[in-house]
Design a protein around this motif. Structure first.
Motif, PDB file in Angstrom:
ATOM      1  N   LEU A  29      -6.956  -4.056   6.453  1.00 28.43           N
ATOM      2  CA  LEU A  29      -7.665  -5.006   7.309  1.00 28.43           C
ATOM      3  C   LEU A  29      -8.805  -5.687   6.563  1.00 28.43           C
ATOM      4  CD1 LEU A  29      -6.754  -5.411  10.256  1.00 28.43           C
ATOM      5  CD2 LEU A  29      -6.132  -3.170   9.441  1.00 28.43           C
ATOM      6  N   ASP A  30      -9.329  -5.040   5.525  1.00 30.81           N
ATOM      7  CA  ASP A  30     -10.384  -5.657   4.714  1.00 30.81           C
ATOM      8  C   ASP A  30      -9.910  -6.982   4.131  1.00 30.81           C
ATOM      9  OD1 ASP A  30     -11.559  -3.288   5.239  1.00 30.81           O
ATOM     10  OD2 ASP A  30     -11.768  -2.630   3.173  1.00 30.81           O
ATOM     11  N   TYR A  31      -8.614  -7.118   4.012  1.00 30.97           N
ATOM     12  CA  TYR A  31      -8.077  -8.333   3.397  1.00 30.97           C
ATOM     13  C   TYR A  31      -7.528  -9.296   4.438  1.00 30.97           C
ATOM     14  CZ  TYR A  31      -8.926  -5.714  -0.742  1.00 30.97           C
ATOM     15  OH  TYR A  31      -9.564  -4.997  -1.725  1.00 30.97           O
ATOM     16  N   ARG A  32      -7.861  -9.047   5.696  1.00 25.82           N
ATOM     17  CA  ARG A  32      -7.497  -9.946   6.794  1.00 25.82           C
ATOM     18  C   ARG A  32      -6.006 -10.200   6.856  1.00 25.82           C
ATOM     19  NH1 ARG A  32     -11.865  -7.807   7.800  1.00 25.82           N
ATOM     20  NH2 ARG A  32     -13.549  -9.037   8.680  1.00 25.82           N
ATOM     21  N   VAL A  33      -5.216  -9.166   6.649  1.00 29.09           N
ATOM     22  CA  VAL A  33      -3.761  -9.331   6.758  1.00 29.09           C
ATOM     23  C   VAL A  33      -3.410  -9.773   8.167  1.00 29.09           C
ATOM     24  CG1 VAL A  33      -3.181  -7.653   4.986  1.00 29.09           C
ATOM     25  CG2 VAL A  33      -3.492  -6.892   7.318  1.00 29.09           C
ATOM     26  N   MET A  90       0.839  -1.192   0.000  1.00 31.24           N
ATOM     27  CA  MET A  90       0.000   0.000   0.000  1.00 31.24           C
ATOM     28  C   MET A  90       0.874   1.243   0.000  1.00 31.24           C
ATOM     29  SD  MET A  90      -3.377   0.768   2.104  1.00 31.24           S
ATOM     30  CE  MET A  90      -4.352  -0.045   0.858  1.00 31.24           C
ATOM     31  N   GLY A 149      -6.549   1.543   6.833  1.00 26.70           N
ATOM     32  CA  GLY A 149      -7.438   0.559   7.410  1.00 26.70           C
ATOM     33  C   GLY A 149      -7.927  -0.445   6.383  1.00 26.70           C
ATOM     34  N   ARG A 150      -7.899  -0.053   5.110  1.00 26.45           N
ATOM     35  CA  ARG A 150      -8.346  -0.972   4.062  1.00 26.45           C
ATOM     36  C   ARG A 150      -7.544  -2.252   4.026  1.00 26.45           C
ATOM     37  NH1 ARG A 150      -8.952   2.688  -0.896  1.00 26.45           N
ATOM     38  NH2 ARG A 150      -7.658   1.099  -1.878  1.00 26.45           N
ATOM     39  N   ASP A 209      -6.344   5.801   4.662  1.00 27.31           N
ATOM     40  CA  ASP A 209      -7.075   4.654   4.130  1.00 27.31           C
ATOM     41  C   ASP A 209      -6.373   3.353   4.450  1.00 27.31           C
ATOM     42  OD1 ASP A 209      -9.353   5.616   3.181  1.00 27.31           O
ATOM     43  OD2 ASP A 209      -8.894   5.391   1.056  1.00 27.31           O
TER      44      ASP A 209
END
Lengths: 343, 343
Positions: free
Chosen positions: A122-126, A109, A119-120, A117
């Motif tokens: 975390l949308d991918y469950r890193v 990123m 936090g995005r 942004d």
DNA sequence: TGTCTGGCTGCACAGCTGTGCAGCGTCGTG
DNA sequence: CACGACGCTGCACAGCTGTGCAGCCAGACA
């Protein structure tokens, strides 16, 4: 064009699923799953038939779906601000290799484009977030904590009290002192330190330690703090600091190599100064290009291998493990942009 | 096994799910899903209550699970061989920003470490694979085709006939001719071209065009092709090519800036040659550091913005769209490492 | 007051994989 | 021959989300 498919194949334009393979191999979908799970119970014949069908269709296990089932994903979020920076890109190169070797994936990123942004990721469950640039925003710290994702800060400012984050830090203070001592031994009388405008970072520690060490030597220090961490910042600083006069600056510490190289080149090629005779320049990082014969920059080396190794250790810790603090030693690398010591 | 849950709030160490939020907000899980789906039917009060609960728990929609449902993911696989290369890192910086702006994610893979493990990108259901370095292995081409993932090759060799891939190409041949003409106009009598050892690439086209154009001028060309695409290759080549003698090489074309800079610095600082008086050097790419005053490298510019724009267009095409071929023009950038034209 | 409309809501299923459990067949042994 | 053991298989469910569909309720209108 795609070759015509056998009737049993999946429709065009979609990913092949385990069900497709099962249909072709004449087994249940469970069997396909087991064929790709080490140690699972499948007969040799079935496994062979399944692998053959998978090969024919181009099947690959869907790791996204697999992640739903497991507690952690294979994804590591890596955040950087400027990948064309020589040291950052060397870090990224080393880190991506190390992740690959451990079969982890690197979700990159660029923090330069958006606001927070981040936090995005975390949308991918890193499973882990690694910060190479910038400060860790409070929201990101909280998100990681609430979701059980680790956080690794490399040469980043210490997060607020109570935040759980692994810290990998080069010894900025020691590096700053080394730089100061070296310029003092070179006989500099009037020195300057060039920092980028971003206040919150290890760069500040380098500068602080440099200034206090110089105070011990009784040498006055001019501070320049403006602009991003970039070559151009060094250029600007050199133009402003190196005005001719009877008490001209004769030694400059750039808190990163990129800044120091901007200073060095501007002094040499635009202002016509001789380095190191008229001006001594010292940097911090030891980026690959600093060693090129066109530069020959004396600098404080942060060993990339040790940094990467420490980072990987933090990344692979389980989520519930206590945060780790790892300090990496630095050392002076002599290359010729600082005058020889006077004895 | 999963630990028992407290009545409200998720357990430590696991990601928050929509069910957790639903429980806290006192609604069904569907309502949570709808609250995060633009245009879905939820009452204002419910949405507000849900967003508040999500905020409190630190919930983020699981894009991995969402991908199961949609036909394409947000992930774009980006493959590179050496991210510390100045031009590759500039490309990566621009590309990662552009992806971010379109709300796509960048799954990075360093091809230098493993063999053809590139297929692993497909495990993550990437919608597109972008290659910045290396040739596209046949297995990867087939995998992408079978799974309906697009493939974008940037300055990569043309894949075998019938393979579906988007091509973004700088005009290598024209660039090679520009370099040759420029050295010829400088009055060079005996020139060399330095290629890396990797045979399969746009670099070969640059060299080929350079050689044939030089043939038209009747100027002999020595070819050096060995080692990786790196600064050190330029260093080695310079040492081998620039031996003193009556017919010494007086012009060198490095097929990348990194190689050309190795040549330039070695000639200047190790061999004591004057550039451009004794030797003219020209590169290809126009990496940021080539413009630094320490180098002043004359080069063939591949415009990064145009390259990135074309790449983004290919990335965002639907999977069934026909492959695209996009040629990006190049231009000569004069900086002083080539002698002034003789008239 | 009865009926209809419209807006929300939850149920249930799809999408893809991993895995516990029961069932099935086969083989070996008493 | 009977029975147990064992290896393999498929069913069914979990894990998390998006969405079609039916149901519910309130409000409006005749």
């Amino acid at each position: 064009m795609r070759p015509p498919r056998p009737p049993l194949g999946p429709p065009r334009g979609r990913f092949v699923s385990a069900a497709d393979v099962a249909r072709l191999a004449g087994v249940s979908r469970s069997a396909v799953s087991r064929a790709f799970t080490p140690g699972a119970q499948v007969s040799e014949q079935a496994r062979a038939r399944i692998l053959e069908a998978a090969e024919e269709l181009g099947y690959r296990v869907n790791r996204l779906a697999r992640t739903l089932h497991q507690d952690r994903s294979d994804l590591v979020g890596v955040v950087g601000g400027n990948f064309s920076n020589p040291y950052i890109s060397a870090q990224l190169d080393a880190l991506s290799r190390a992740l690959h070797a451990r079969r982890l994936q690197c979700l990159l990123m660029n923090s330069a484009s958006g606001g927070d942004d981040l936090g995005r990721l975390l949308d991918y469950r890193v499973r882990t977030v690694v910060l190479l640039s910038g400060a860790a925003p409070d929201t990101l710290i909280r998100l990681c904590a609430q979701n059980g994702a680790r956080m690794v800060l490399i040469n980043r400012p210490r997060p607020p009290e109570g935040a759980r984050a692994d810290l990998v830090l080069a010894d900025s203070a020691h590096g700053g002192r080394l730089a100061a001592d070296r310029l003092a031994r070179a006989g500099c009388q009037n020195v300057a330190v060039v920092i980028s405008g971003s206040r919150t970072s290890a760069k500040l520690d380098r500068a602080e330690a440099f200034c206090s060490e110089m105070a011990l030597h009784g040498i006055p220090v001019t501070r320049w703090a403006d602009g991003p961490n970039s070559y151009e910042t060094g250029v600007e600083a050199a133009r402003a600091l190196l005005i001719p006069g009877d008490r001209r600056v004769d030694g400059i510490f750039g808190v990163t190599d990129e800044i120091a190289l901007g200073v060095l080149n501007t002094a040499r090629f635009e202002l016509g100064l001789r380095v190191p005779e008229d001006l001594s320049v010292i940097g911090f990082d030891d980026a690959p290009i600093s060693g090129w014969s066109s530069h020959g920059l004396t600098t404080i080396r942060q060993p990339l291998e040790a940094l990467t190794r420490a980072t990987m250790e933090a990344i692979t810790l389980p989520p519930e493990a206590e945060p780790v603090l790892c300090a990496v030693p630095v050392q002076l690398v002599e290359r010729g942009s600082v005058r020889a010591p006077i004895t």
